[in-house]
Enzyme design. Structure first.
Site, mmCIF file in Angstrom:
data_model
loop_
_atom_site.group_PDB
_atom_site.id
_atom_site.type_symbol
_atom_site.label_atom_id
_atom_site.label_comp_id
_atom_site.label_asym_id
_atom_site.label_seq_id
_atom_site.Cartn_x
_atom_site.Cartn_y
_atom_site.Cartn_z
ATOM 1 N N LYS A 1 -7.225 4.946 -2.637
ATOM 2 C CA LYS A 1 -7.452 5.717 -1.438
ATOM 3 C C LYS A 1 -8.760 6.390 -1.412
ATOM 4 O O LYS A 1 -9.425 6.720 -2.496
ATOM 5 C CB LYS A 1 -6.250 7.031 -1.335
ATOM 6 C CG LYS A 1 -4.961 6.280 -1.136
ATOM 7 C CD LYS A 1 -3.942 7.762 -0.983
ATOM 8 C CE LYS A 1 -2.634 7.145 -0.451
ATOM 9 N NZ LYS A 1 -1.595 8.177 -0.580
ATOM 10 N N HIS B 1 6.731 0.031 -1.777
ATOM 11 C CA HIS B 1 6.544 1.215 -2.572
ATOM 12 C C HIS B 1 7.475 1.515 -3.511
ATOM 13 O O HIS B 1 7.148 2.450 -4.578
ATOM 14 C CB HIS B 1 6.401 2.533 -1.900
ATOM 15 C CG HIS B 1 5.171 3.593 -2.170
ATOM 16 N ND1 HIS B 1 3.881 2.937 -2.042
ATOM 17 C CD2 HIS B 1 4.986 4.776 -2.730
ATOM 18 C CE1 HIS B 1 3.059 3.946 -2.517
ATOM 19 N NE2 HIS B 1 3.734 5.225 -2.904
ATOM 20 N N HIS C 1 -3.595 8.139 -9.339
ATOM 21 C CA HIS C 1 -3.075 9.704 -8.727
ATOM 22 C C HIS C 1 -4.727 10.540 -8.874
ATOM 23 O O HIS C 1 -4.869 10.665 -10.060
ATOM 24 C CB HIS C 1 -2.078 10.351 -9.226
ATOM 25 C CG HIS C 1 -0.712 9.617 -8.906
ATOM 26 N ND1 HIS C 1 0.392 10.017 -9.524
ATOM 27 C CD2 HIS C 1 -0.568 8.837 -7.825
ATOM 28 C CE1 HIS C 1 1.279 9.426 -8.861
ATOM 29 N NE2 HIS C 1 0.810 8.887 -7.831
ATOM 30 N N TYR D 1 7.944 12.603 -10.356
ATOM 31 C CA TYR D 1 8.662 11.475 -11.344
ATOM 32 C C TYR D 1 9.570 12.374 -12.462
ATOM 33 O O TYR D 1 10.379 11.832 -13.080
ATOM 34 C CB TYR D 1 7.720 10.431 -11.831
ATOM 35 C CG TYR D 1 7.151 9.765 -10.873
ATOM 36 C CD1 TYR D 1 7.837 8.651 -10.048
ATOM 37 C CD2 TYR D 1 5.772 9.796 -10.459
ATOM 38 C CE1 TYR D 1 7.432 8.077 -9.001
ATOM 39 C CE2 TYR D 1 5.183 9.028 -9.464
ATOM 40 C CZ TYR D 1 6.012 8.220 -8.645
ATOM 41 O OH TYR D 1 5.643 7.304 -7.813
ATOM 42 N N ARG E 1 6.211 0.738 -7.119
ATOM 43 C CA ARG E 1 5.372 1.596 -7.754
ATOM 44 C C ARG E 1 6.143 2.799 -8.340
ATOM 45 O O ARG E 1 5.887 3.228 -9.627
ATOM 46 C CB ARG E 1 4.404 2.350 -6.789
ATOM 47 C CG ARG E 1 3.275 3.170 -7.081
ATOM 48 C CD ARG E 1 2.507 3.525 -5.859
ATOM 49 N NE ARG E 1 1.603 4.497 -6.098
ATOM 50 C CZ ARG E 1 0.302 4.477 -6.653
ATOM 51 N NH1 ARG E 1 -0.101 3.440 -6.953
ATOM 52 N NH2 ARG E 1 -0.464 5.455 -6.678
ATOM 53 N N ARG F 1 -0.640 -0.094 -4.763
ATOM 54 C CA ARG F 1 -0.072 0.131 -3.281
ATOM 55 C C ARG F 1 0.013 -1.118 -2.545
ATOM 56 O O ARG F 1 -1.018 -1.825 -2.926
ATOM 57 C CB ARG F 1 -1.110 1.366 -2.552
ATOM 58 C CG ARG F 1 -0.809 2.687 -3.344
ATOM 59 C CD ARG F 1 -1.597 3.713 -2.606
ATOM 60 N NE ARG F 1 -1.742 4.788 -3.086
ATOM 61 C CZ ARG F 1 -2.578 5.275 -4.335
ATOM 62 N NH1 ARG F 1 -3.538 4.432 -4.657
ATOM 63 N NH2 ARG F 1 -2.490 6.572 -4.752
#
Length: 412
Positions: free
Chosen positions: A286, A357, A383, A392, A360, A262
């Site tokens: 995150k 992004h 994730h 995806y 990614r 990111r």
């Protein structure tokens, strides 16, 4: 008679006034942060003139405020043409004097926070300390919670025990039609978070979070816009690595494309996060989540080239630094996004977007087409929930067709 301030600044006469003894230290601080000799000389000269004016006005350093900057510039404008950056230069000087402790911080009257403000501040502390959420997430949640409390209690006292399911439903029905679908979904997420907090505090006995209406949305309706491998190669080839700026930007784009980081993760990358011997990169994701990733040879080589012959001298531990003064680390992911946008605009690459992004998404798409499992993709991208990676599966249409069941009955 000339007066030497530093090895880069020489004034035509000895400065006077209350700031004069600190001009040398101010010049050194500008040198340390990477300003050019011309700009340093100009800021020091402006500071010397300001100091002289303060001396004539008999203003002591302990009485100096930002209002004196405005008054001096008004005085200066009567005989010299003002420049747009004059106020910024003096503000920089005032900040230096405050850091040195010779000028006190200005005290401004802080208004008493309202009952709504107090409740929101407590909720912010809960998100930061108990839930360990990132600042970006907190910033996204707080405005919706503030609006909800104002909608329910107005300027009165907030009593969370008085909240009901009807209050929640009425607020969502009132706000949702005015918002984009994604913003509306973010609003409901923020409300559920706040209502769970209210229950955690013991102010609410029932599960009001369950009363938050669901914003209508087709599951996985949008396909991520991903940049293709050929476009990535074209973009990398367009970056001139003969310059320090080019070497920095090349390494940043390569990190985005090869590891799917990111923008904020690239911006927060520290020198200590790179384990050169093990060939690993420690990524700050995150919610404070750390993920160790293998460092590809080409990415490591690009970073090493930048560190050796592109990164400005600095005490900062950030890997990537600003190219212009003040030389320091990036303030956040927005800077990385600006670099990507700038590079795409200067190239002939027909990319899906101008954002960071898309790299990614591009990496995840190519991994899926190459046979990687969703678990492997999710692990690389950091994730924490498998559902995040499921988006995806809509990208590789050809692979999905192989999984389709035949239509019952004879083909016609």
């Amino acid at each position: 008679m000339k007066f030497v301030i530093s090895n880069q600044v020489v004034l035509s006469r000895v400065p006077d006034g209350p700031i004069a003894p600190y001009l040398g230290g101010f010049a050194d601080s500008l040198i340390a942060t990477g300003y050019t000799a011309w700009w340093i000389h100009r800021q020091v000269l402006l500071g010397a003139s300001f100091s002289q004016w303060l001396g004539r006005k008999a203003v002591a350093l302990q009485d100096l405020t930002s209002d004196h900057l405005t008054r001096y510039l008004q005085h200066r404008a009567r005989r010299l043409r003002p420049r747009r950056d004059d106020h910024g230069a003096l503000t920089h000087l005032l900040g230096f004097l405050r850091r040195e402790g010779v000028v006190p911080e200005e005290t401004t009257a802080v208004p008493t926070p309202s009952s709504v403000d107090q409740c929101v501040l407590a909720y912010e502390a809960y998100l930061r300390e108990q839930r360990a959420l990132t600042t970006a997430t907190i910033v996204n949640y707080v405005p919706f919670v503030h609006a909800f409390l104002e909608h329910r209690f107005g300027a009165g006292v907030v009593k969370l025990s008085c909240l009901s399911a009807a209050d929640v439903v009425n607020f969502v029905r009132h706000q949702a039609p005015r918002l984009h679908r994604k913003r509306a979904k973010l609003m409901t997420t923020a409300l559920r978070s706040f209502l769970n907090y209210a229950r955690f505090c013991g102010d609410v006995d029932v599960d009001l979070a369950a009363a938050v209406p669901v914003v209508p949305n087709w599951s996985m309706a949008s396909i991520p816009r991903a940049i293709g491998p050929a476009q990535v190669r074209q973009l990398l080839a367009s970056i001139d690595r003969r310059t320090a700026l080019g070497r920095r930007d090349y390494a940043i784009v390569l990190l985005l494309a090869r590891l799917g980081l990111r923008a904020g993760e690239v911006a927060s990358l520290q020198l200590d996060d790179i384990d050169w011997k093990a060939g690993q990169l420690s990524v700050h994701g995150k919610s404070g989540y750390r993920n160790k990733l293998p460092l590809p040879a080409d990415v490591g080589r690009a970073i090493a080239v930048y560190l050796k012959s592109g990164r400005p001298p600095s005490t900062s531990r950030s890997v990537f630094l600003r190219a212009r003064a003040p030389v320091c680390g990036f303030q956040g992911g927005c800077t990385v996004g600006s670099i990507v946008r700038h590079r795409l605009q200067r190239s002939d690459v027909d990319a899906p977007t101008f954002g960071a992004h898309q790299f990614r998404h591009g990496l995840a798409t190519e991994m899926l087409r190459g046979g990687a499992s969703l678990g492997e993709i999710g692990e690389l991208l950091g994730h924490r929930h498998p559902q995040t990676t499921m988006i995806y599966t809509k990208v590789d249409i050809q692979a999905l067709r192989k999984l389709a069941l035949p239509w019952p009955g004879d083909a016609r």
